[in-house]
Design an enzyme around this catalytic site. Structure first.
Site, mmCIF file in Angstrom:
data_model
loop_
_atom_site.group_PDB
_atom_site.id
_atom_site.type_symbol
_atom_site.label_atom_id
_atom_site.label_comp_id
_atom_site.label_asym_id
_atom_site.label_seq_id
_atom_site.Cartn_x
_atom_site.Cartn_y
_atom_site.Cartn_z
ATOM 1 N N HIS A 42 -4.867 5.781 -1.100
ATOM 2 C CA HIS A 42 -5.426 5.697 0.249
ATOM 3 C C HIS A 42 -4.390 6.084 1.312
ATOM 4 C CE1 HIS A 42 -9.272 4.758 1.820
ATOM 5 N NE2 HIS A 42 -9.123 3.490 2.116
ATOM 6 N N ASN A 65 -14.413 5.201 5.723
ATOM 7 C CA ASN A 65 -14.408 4.241 6.822
ATOM 8 C C ASN A 65 -13.342 4.525 7.880
ATOM 9 O OD1 ASN A 65 -16.626 2.746 5.943
ATOM 10 N ND2 ASN A 65 -15.355 1.549 4.558
ATOM 11 N N TYR A 107 -4.670 -0.688 9.660
ATOM 12 C CA TYR A 107 -5.369 -0.589 8.386
ATOM 13 C C TYR A 107 -6.431 0.495 8.524
ATOM 14 C CZ TYR A 107 -2.792 -4.591 6.746
ATOM 15 O OH TYR A 107 -1.770 -5.419 6.390
ATOM 16 N N ASP A 123 -7.402 10.795 2.648
ATOM 17 C CA ASP A 123 -7.733 10.942 1.234
ATOM 18 C C ASP A 123 -9.215 11.245 1.048
ATOM 19 O OD1 ASP A 123 -7.944 8.080 2.165
ATOM 20 O OD2 ASP A 123 -8.955 7.884 0.232
ATOM 21 N N PHE A 169 0.806 -1.224 0.000
ATOM 22 C CA PHE A 169 0.000 0.000 0.000
ATOM 23 C C PHE A 169 0.839 1.274 0.000
ATOM 24 C CE2 PHE A 169 -2.632 -3.235 2.106
ATOM 25 C CZ PHE A 169 -3.723 -3.223 1.260
#
Length: 185
Positions: free
Chosen positions: A19, A112, A64, A91, A14
């Site tokens: 993100h 989220n 996460y 983001d 990632f």
């Protein structure tokens, strides 16, 4: 005491994805202040530093994105932080790539990571810096889009957004957030 939280996902997979722009802003602040995230605790990596005479905590949750509040809440409890003294950088699909927006408080807007923050802090009363990543220009699921790296062309604007968000954080160290909002929005 102030706290800067950059949201993202841990791990090499990632690292340079859309993100993770919150992580990238914290990385930029580390570079500017010649610091490193040298502590691992509270399901995150962080450091503390005195800026403009005030202690500042810089945090990247390692839970996460969707569980970010699980890192921020124990850190906030340990350091006795008020939610109003926390800025969360993340983001935003609804802002053009490279644009930023600052807010004093608000809802999760479908994000989220922010939903987790609200759930774990028990309030919407924390500051936010949203960094635009734009929307996909081709038909693809949003989760795929946000976990892909920026294209070479997109990276030029994304880097501008990272620098502006870091500039806004640096300004907040010496000015009220409302004044910083007026300068950067």
């Amino acid at each position: 005491m102030k706290c800067i939280v950059g949201l993202g996902n841990p791990g090499r997979r990632f690292e340079d994805t859309r993100h993770n722009i919150g992580f990238m802003v914290v990385d930029e602040l580390m570079k500017r202040h010649q610091l490193s995230l040298d502590k691992k605790k509270f399901n995150g990596q962080f450091t503390t530093h005195v800026v403009e005479g005030e202690k500042v905590i810089f945090l990247q949750p390692l839970t996460y994105m969707n569980l970010s509040g699980e890192s921020v809440r124990p850190l906030a409890d340990f350091y006795n932080l008020n939610p109003e003294d926390i800025v969360v950088i993340y983001d935003d699909l609804d802002l053009p790539n490279g644009k930023i927006r600052l807010r004093q408080k608000g809802g999760h807007g479908g994000h989220n990571g922010i939903r987790s923050m609200i759930d774990h802090l028990g309030t919407k009363e924390f500051k936010r810096i949203r960094v635009g990543i734009g929307r996909p220009t081709t038909p693809q699921p949003v989760p795929n889009f946000v976990t892909e790296p920026f294209t070479k062309e997109e990276w030029v604007l994304a880097r501008e957004g990272i620098y502006k968000a870091a500039d806004a954080c640096d300004a907040w160290f010496s000015k009220p957030f409302e004044q910083v909002m007026n300068e950067f929005n």
